[in-house]
Design a protein around this motif. Structure first.
Motif, PDB file in Angstrom:
ATOM      1  N   TYR A  53       0.834  -1.208   0.000  1.00 46.62           N
ATOM      2  CA  TYR A  53       0.000   0.000   0.000  1.00 46.62           C
ATOM      3  C   TYR A  53       0.865   1.253   0.000  1.00 46.62           C
ATOM      4  O   TYR A  53       0.605   2.209  -0.732  1.00 46.62           O
ATOM      5  N   ALA A  54       1.908   1.263   0.843  1.00 43.52           N
ATOM      6  CA  ALA A  54       2.780   2.434   0.922  1.00 43.52           C
ATOM      7  C   ALA A  54       3.511   2.666  -0.392  1.00 43.52           C
ATOM      8  O   ALA A  54       3.562   3.796  -0.901  1.00 43.52           O
ATOM      9  N   ALA A  55       4.085   1.597  -0.955  1.00 40.60           N
ATOM     10  CA  ALA A  55       4.871   1.740  -2.181  1.00 40.60           C
ATOM     11  C   ALA A  55       4.001   2.117  -3.372  1.00 40.60           C
ATOM     12  O   ALA A  55       4.339   3.027  -4.143  1.00 40.60           O
ATOM     13  N   LEU A  56       2.867   1.435  -3.542  1.00 42.53           N
ATOM     14  CA  LEU A  56       1.981   1.754  -4.663  1.00 42.53           C
ATOM     15  C   LEU A  56       1.432   3.172  -4.557  1.00 42.53           C
ATOM     16  O   LEU A  56       1.405   3.918  -5.542  1.00 42.53           O
ATOM     17  N   GLY A  57       0.968   3.533  -3.366  1.00 39.89           N
ATOM     18  CA  GLY A  57       0.425   4.876  -3.188  1.00 39.89           C
ATOM     19  C   GLY A  57       1.457   5.947  -3.469  1.00 39.89           C
ATOM     20  O   GLY A  57       1.168   6.966  -4.112  1.00 39.89           O
ATOM     21  N   GLN A 155      11.462   6.194   2.453  1.00 37.17           N
ATOM     22  CA  GLN A 155      10.238   5.661   3.053  1.00 37.17           C
ATOM     23  C   GLN A 155      10.050   6.097   4.505  1.00 37.17           C
ATOM     24  O   GLN A 155       8.924   6.131   5.002  1.00 37.17           O
ATOM     25  N   TYR A 156      11.123   6.456   5.194  1.00 39.04           N
ATOM     26  CA  TYR A 156      11.013   6.844   6.597  1.00 39.04           C
ATOM     27  C   TYR A 156      10.605   8.305   6.787  1.00 39.04           C
ATOM     28  O   TYR A 156      10.208   8.695   7.882  1.00 39.04           O
ATOM     29  N   VAL A 160       4.566  11.060   1.361  1.00 36.12           N
ATOM     30  CA  VAL A 160       3.845  10.453   0.247  1.00 36.12           C
ATOM     31  C   VAL A 160       3.493   8.995   0.553  1.00 36.12           C
ATOM     32  O   VAL A 160       2.547   8.442  -0.019  1.00 36.12           O
ATOM     33  N   HIS A 161       4.213   8.377   1.484  1.00 39.38           N
ATOM     34  CA  HIS A 161       3.940   6.979   1.828  1.00 39.38           C
ATOM     35  C   HIS A 161       2.669   6.807   2.652  1.00 39.38           C
ATOM     36  O   HIS A 161       2.212   5.679   2.852  1.00 39.38           O
ATOM     37  N   TYR A 162       2.083   7.896   3.125  1.00 46.09           N
ATOM     38  CA  TYR A 162       0.794   7.824   3.816  1.00 46.09           C
ATOM     39  C   TYR A 162      -0.364   7.613   2.837  1.00 46.09           C
ATOM     40  O   TYR A 162      -1.405   7.078   3.201  1.00 46.09           O
ATOM     41  N   GLU A 163      -0.193   8.047   1.602  1.00 38.88           N
ATOM     42  CA  GLU A 163      -1.330   8.191   0.698  1.00 38.88           C
ATOM     43  C   GLU A 163      -2.015   6.876   0.349  1.00 38.88           C
ATOM     44  O   GLU A 163      -3.230   6.815   0.189  1.00 38.88           O
ATOM     45  N   GLY A 164      -1.254   5.791   0.232  1.00 29.16           N
ATOM     46  CA  GLY A 164      -1.845   4.521  -0.153  1.00 29.16           C
ATOM     47  C   GLY A 164      -2.800   3.945   0.870  1.00 29.16           C
ATOM     48  O   GLY A 164      -3.651   3.107   0.538  1.00 29.16           O
ATOM     49  N   TYR A 165      -2.697   4.396   2.125  1.00 25.40           N
ATOM     50  CA  TYR A 165      -3.526   3.809   3.174  1.00 25.40           C
ATOM     51  C   TYR A 165      -4.955   4.337   3.178  1.00 25.40           C
ATOM     52  O   TYR A 165      -5.809   3.808   3.898  1.00 25.40           O
ATOM     53  N   GLY A 190       5.813   4.659  10.776  1.00 23.82           N
ATOM     54  CA  GLY A 190       4.686   5.525  11.105  1.00 23.82           C
ATOM     55  C   GLY A 190       3.619   5.585  10.036  1.00 23.82           C
ATOM     56  O   GLY A 190       2.476   5.953  10.309  1.00 23.82           O
ATOM     57  N   ALA A 191       3.953   5.200   8.797  1.00 25.00           N
ATOM     58  CA  ALA A 191       3.016   5.384   7.689  1.00 25.00           C
ATOM     59  C   ALA A 191       1.837   4.427   7.747  1.00 25.00           C
ATOM     60  O   ALA A 191       0.708   4.809   7.416  1.00 25.00           O
ATOM     61  N   SER A 192       2.061   3.182   8.174  1.00 24.99           N
ATOM     62  CA  SER A 192       0.964   2.209   8.151  1.00 24.99           C
ATOM     63  C   SER A 192      -0.049   2.480   9.253  1.00 24.99           C
ATOM     64  O   SER A 192      -1.240   2.672   8.980  1.00 24.99           O
ATOM     65  N   THR A 193       0.405   2.508  10.510  1.00 24.90           N
ATOM     66  CA  THR A 193      -0.529   2.778  11.608  1.00 24.90           C
ATOM     67  C   THR A 193      -1.089   4.192  11.512  1.00 24.90           C
ATOM     68  O   THR A 193      -2.299   4.403  11.618  1.00 24.90           O
ATOM     69  N   GLY A 194      -0.206   5.165  11.298  1.00 24.41           N
ATOM     70  CA  GLY A 194      -0.654   6.552  11.225  1.00 24.41           C
ATOM     71  C   GLY A 194      -1.540   6.816  10.026  1.00 24.41           C
ATOM     72  O   GLY A 194      -2.570   7.487  10.131  1.00 24.41           O
TER      73      GLY A 194
END
Length: 373
Positions: A53-57, A155-156, A160-165, A190-194
């Motif tokens: 999700y993070a990478a695709l988004g 990624q850290y 932009v890594h928030y967007e896929g979620y 932080g991107a997945s949970t947040g």
């Protein structure tokens, strides 16, 4: 490799067979979680690899905004899971992928990356994971100095890594009953949970966010401790991550390796779910939280499968403690923090001093705390 034209999230399927979706690319098949009820008020979101999700988004957003173009090389440092997700996203959208891999990346993961077309520079054996990460960051910088056309994904630190979620939140929200939900998962970058909690809250759902951390991580102030067994990949960090938004978290749990192992083995023994160590830690935490808050639904984030922990965790299943006998130490401040398991109502506090990014230079010199034996 010719790029695919679409850069927006696709429709759920292009067709169906027997009521099941026919996906246009493997990333659509592996990104969505299986939702499994563990107990009356606990549901596991089991991912093959959540970071798809993070990478695709991120890749879709960067393509739409013109920050990257088809054929360009995307580069990042990784201990494995994000590397695979990024390589699959590059495969889908006609991009090149360059991974600076940890010494801990095994031959199976490396083979997958190379067959997908990624260039893999793997670090030599190291006396410490901190040294391994520092080598990787130096190597990325050296490559960028020679190839300024490469795009560093960071990624850290890149939001932009928030967007896929957002897409993940829509799927989860549509499957779960209405009402308040507690999301429990490893903090990591932080991107997945947040990202998931933020998107669910934006939809109007009441969300309580519970983060899971190892001892030895600066992210939530436990850097003064050393877990001799620890190798929690992707749960903590030895330097600040910009993508961890501390104000999003309501409660934080800190666990050592033995407790995470108990949760992972317990999940397989009780529910036949083979998942990674961070999922085991989240499972243990969610079991305790759900008993205290029976009125709320608890969603456990299972970020990946257990295969890379087969030797280090699951082959030692006879050593695993019974989850039923484990309890955390409730604390009111970080001064009271103690291994092997502590819990604190974080209540949206700001980042502790050691987790604050002073400048971009501090933000990109990354060294992750990993959990192993």
């Amino acid at each position: 490799m010719s790029p695919r034209p679409e850069v927006s999230p696709p429709a759920a399927h292009a067709g169906s067979v027997g009521g099941r979706s026919v996906h246009e690319h493997i990333t659509d098949a592996v990104k969505a979680p299986d939702l499994i009820r563990l107990d009356g008020n606990t549901v596991l979101a089991r991912f093959e690899t959540m970071k798809v999700y993070a990478a695709l988004g991120a890749v879709r957003s960067l393509l739409r905004r013109g920050r990257i173009v088809p054929g360009q090389t995307l580069i990042d440092s990784s201990s494995g899971i994000y590397a695979l997700a990024l390589a699959m996203a590059c495969h889908r959208y006609g991009l090149r992928c360059h991974i600076v891999a940890s010494t801990t990346v095994d031959s199976v993961m490396r083979a997958q990356l190379e067959i997908l077309g990624a260039t893999v520079d793997q670090m030599p054996p190291s006396q410490s994971l901190r040294l391994d990460q520092e080598r990787r960051v130096r190597h990325v910088r050296a490559l960028l100095a020679d190839r300024p056309d490469f795009h560093w994904m960071r990624q850290y630190h890149d939001a932009v890594h928030y967007e896929g979620y957002q897409e993940c939140a829509e799927l989860v929200s549509g499957a779960l009953p209405e009402g308040p939900v507690t999301v429990v998962g490893a903090v990591g970058t932080g991107a997945s949970t947040g990202g998931l909690a933020q998107a669910l809250r934006a939809s109007g759902r009441a969300v309580r966010l519970v983060g899971v951390q190892p001892f030895g991580s600066v992210t939530f102030g436990s850097e003064q401790f050393n877990d001799p067994d620890a190798i929690i990949a992707g749960i903590g960090s030895s330097i600040p991550f910009r993508n961890v938004r501390h104000e999003l978290y309501d409660t934080v749990h800190w666990l050592d390796f033995r407790h995470a192992m108990a949760g992972a083995v317990g999940l397989l023994r009780q529910h036949a779910v083979f998942a990674g160590l961070s999922t085991g830690a989240a499972h243990l935490v969610a079991s305790w939280e759900a008993a205290r808050h029976p009125e709320r639904l608890h969603l456990v984030l299972g970020a990946d499968t257990g295969h890379r922990y087969a030797e280090r965790v699951f082959s030692r299943h006879a050593e695993a403690r019974d989850m039923a006998g484990l309890r955390p130490l409730p604390i009111a401040s970080l001064a009271e923090l103690r291994p092997p398991w502590s819990v604190m109502e974080w209540a949206g506090r700001a980042a502790p001093p050691g987790a604050r990014c002073a400048d971009e230079g501090a933000a990109v010199s990354v060294s992750t705390v990993e959990l192993t034996s």
